[in-house]
Design an enzyme around this catalytic site. Structure first.
Site: not given
Lengths: 420, 420
Positions: A126, A191-192, A124, A157, A220
């Site tokens: 974001d 994703e977050e 991801h 991340d 991740d």
């Protein structure tokens, strides 16, 4: 850090599905290529880190940067010559009624040789917000090298790993070395935010994009320490409980009622205090009964390169419950643990309020491991809390509920994917 | 309820500062007057209750109603022939930056005979909000009679008592019966907002309005039951504590750290759980040492008219810690009590979050009674918590602080004011 990850992922890609060691020639060339192009790779990461692509504070300006990140990732994937679909996933309504477009999910494919297995890399673009109070030592949105390490929001991340994987594939392509697998990419931008819109897409593409995928590599994941990446082959599950104690729906004032009530907070504190001892041992009877016995796996923990002192200081805690590497890793990975998360309904703001809360809800969860059965744990926890509560002779009402259940999983590390 | 209060306050005013029983004639006439004018008094209360004079939700429309209430109260006081000052107390800035005028505080005087003592009655005309979720059985802003009782927001707190007192004085005036005291009124409009602007006014009028006041009767007190008013001659004090447990400033994720930490919530729950037992008994060593021994006062509790069952059902609780009237009253009034109010820094919202809070602050307070010394209690609590914490061998940091301290007070009930 980005360079180490690159090497790690190259090993992963290079070695995957190959039972014999690859000929030294091609891989050596790939490493050389990486050395030569390192500055260029780091420069791209710098550009990615500079984009403040967090969604948490729903400021429209920042949502635009989520879309900008999707565009940058699409450029990289197209640079590989991948067939790319930028899937529109609709809109997201905020609690205030505002509606914002969700950034597209990118689905890319490189190679479709039916004789090769297909590996899908999932990552991801974001990030979590980087707040002032998090005490960054460098500007979070300016990739900065300190002592050979690269710092910046998203470096690990998850922008760094996503780029590292793309770069690894690009090295093979540039050298005209055939990849031993067909490659797919699944790149998300929310994703977050619990991977908003992903589940819907997975169902939709079940017999499309995902039908030919043999395995998914999640980019991740955590490293085992600041120096070592990790191949994750299992995660603990989770049983999340709420325990409500109700005296009445309304709160009381301690000046006019203090001293004559079974106070719901006193009951709840006693209940929460009965769950885990000062050594982190869970006090719910029977809970350890079905935990898989420790086998020769113990030797694996011994072999893992982890410095306990360094781990403690990088975690910024004064002390840990265990002193040895083996105990630490086993309590993080293969034993259950219980954490108390908080209390709903009590006074939680700064300052002083002389309230006797009328109805409070304690929240805690147990990390589950093989072969602990979730429904057995739920029964054990309920029975234990009912027993503790009954001993208090309280006139209040107690209700134990489960809010969330995630089974633990563990993969067979003898499987050809892990061997690769 | 308003009628009962009237009778109560009449007795108070009629009998004050007089050591002999007043002649039966005038008081009988006053009671007759009240009977005759009861509907009119209730009608005025109805008009007052209809004004939604709460400040809590700072909607400018509602602030206007606070000013409207000040106007209605001023009309009543002027109707008595009192000299009235409506004191402008300036503006109040809300957290959002909005500035709203504070309703005036009314200062009224009736009689200035230097040979008579001066009694100041203090009350307020603002109310707490009446919310839908408070489950009103009648419309809170429509005074409604049910089974001979009057229901409506402010009927007891505090519009009813303010009007009852004004009505009592008006009865004496109408009958041309001389009052045995000079009467003053202090009527506030922001009492529920911690009596905004009052302290400043008291200092300003120290040698003015308040200089001739011999005693203040606070109209805003509790009744002992739904049938009995009370003469309050003491209140418990309060020592408010915070106990912070810090692992680190940042939170952890239970998936990646659960099992190896001295979790701050586990420490805090153990600390809070060590404070009070299931019977409400405070477990801090030495705390009961200086509590004034029970004397012949016990006979006073016996004589008090309180139905325990009725008290319990009107409090809407299933059970209380004590069964007898005497025990209940003594634990409400003359013994210390400890209440746990809540926790700051933990997860307090609805839903599930798998956080391990890094730093949490527990809040509790102890209601103090004669002759418990506040500084002694503070030392006892700190020592106790330090002992409990030391037994946990936690690597976390604990800090105990006092947030608030109010001494208990008790008046001499043999004083001529109380005898009156």
């Amino acid at each position: 850090m980005a360079a180490s990850l690159l090497a790690f992922l190259l090993l992963l890609v290079g070695g995957m599905f190959s039972t014999s060691t690859p000929p030294p020639g091609p891989l050596e060339k790939v490493f050389q290529y990486i050395e030569l192009h390192q500055d260029e790779f780091v420069q791209t990461l710098k550009e990615w880190v500079a984009v403040e692509s967090n969604w948490v504070q729903p400021v429209p300006r920042l949502r635009r940067e989520l879309h900008q990140m999707a565009g940058l990732a699409a450029d990289q994937l197209q640079g590989l010559g991948a067939r790319l679909a930028s899937v529109d996933t609709g809109f997201h309504q905020l609690p205030d009624g505002q509606t914002l477009p969700i950034p597209p999910i990118l689905l890319a494919e490189l190679g479709s040789d039916p004789k090769k297995p297909t590996v899908c890399f999932s990552g991801h673009t974001d990030v979590q917000p980087a707040r002032q109070e998090d005490r960054w030592l460098t500007d979070p949105y300016t990739l900065t090298e300190v002592d050979g390490k690269l710092y910046g929001r998203g470096t690990t991340d998850n922008k760094g790993p996503v780029l590292a994987c793309i770069n690894a594939v690009s090295a093979f392509k540039a050298l005209d070395e055939g990849l031993p697998v067909n490659v797919k990419f699944l790149i998300k931008g929310m994703e977050e935010a619990r991977s908003l819109a992903l589940e819907e897409l997975v169902w939709k593409e079940k017999s499309g994009f995902f039908s030919s995928v043999d395995c998914i590599v999640i980019l991740d994941n955590l490293w085992i320490s600041q120096r070592k990446p990790a191949l994750i082959y299992g995660t603990r599950g989770n049983s999340y409980f709420t325990v409500e104690v109700k005296c009445r729906d309304q709160d009381f004032h301690s000046g006019t009622f203090g001293g004559i009530l079974n106070e719901s907070m006193a009951d709840l504190v006693a209940l929460l205090g009965s769950l885990v001892d000062k050594s982190g041992c869970i006090l719910v009877p029977g809970l350890y009964e079905h935990v898989a016995p420790v086998t020769e796996e113990k030797r694996m923990y011994e072999a893992i390169d982890l410095d306990v002192g360094e781990f403690r200081s990088s975690s910024r805690v004064k002390g840990l419950l265990f002193d040895t590497k083996e105990e630490l890793l086993m309590h993080l990975w293969r034993y259950p643990s219980l954490s108390i998360h908080g209390i709903e309904g009590a006074f939680h703001e700064p300052g002083a309020k002389t309230v006797i809360p009328g109805r409070v809800i304690g929240k805690f969860s147990i990390r589950l491991v093989p072969h602990v059965d979730m429904s057995v744990v739920e029964t054990q926890v309920k029975q234990h809390l009912e027993y503790i509560f009954s001993k208090r002779n309280s006139s209040n009402q107690m209700t134990v509920s489960t809010a969330l259940g995630l089974h633990p999983w563990i993969a067979n590390i003898s499987d050809h994917q892990y061997l690769a």
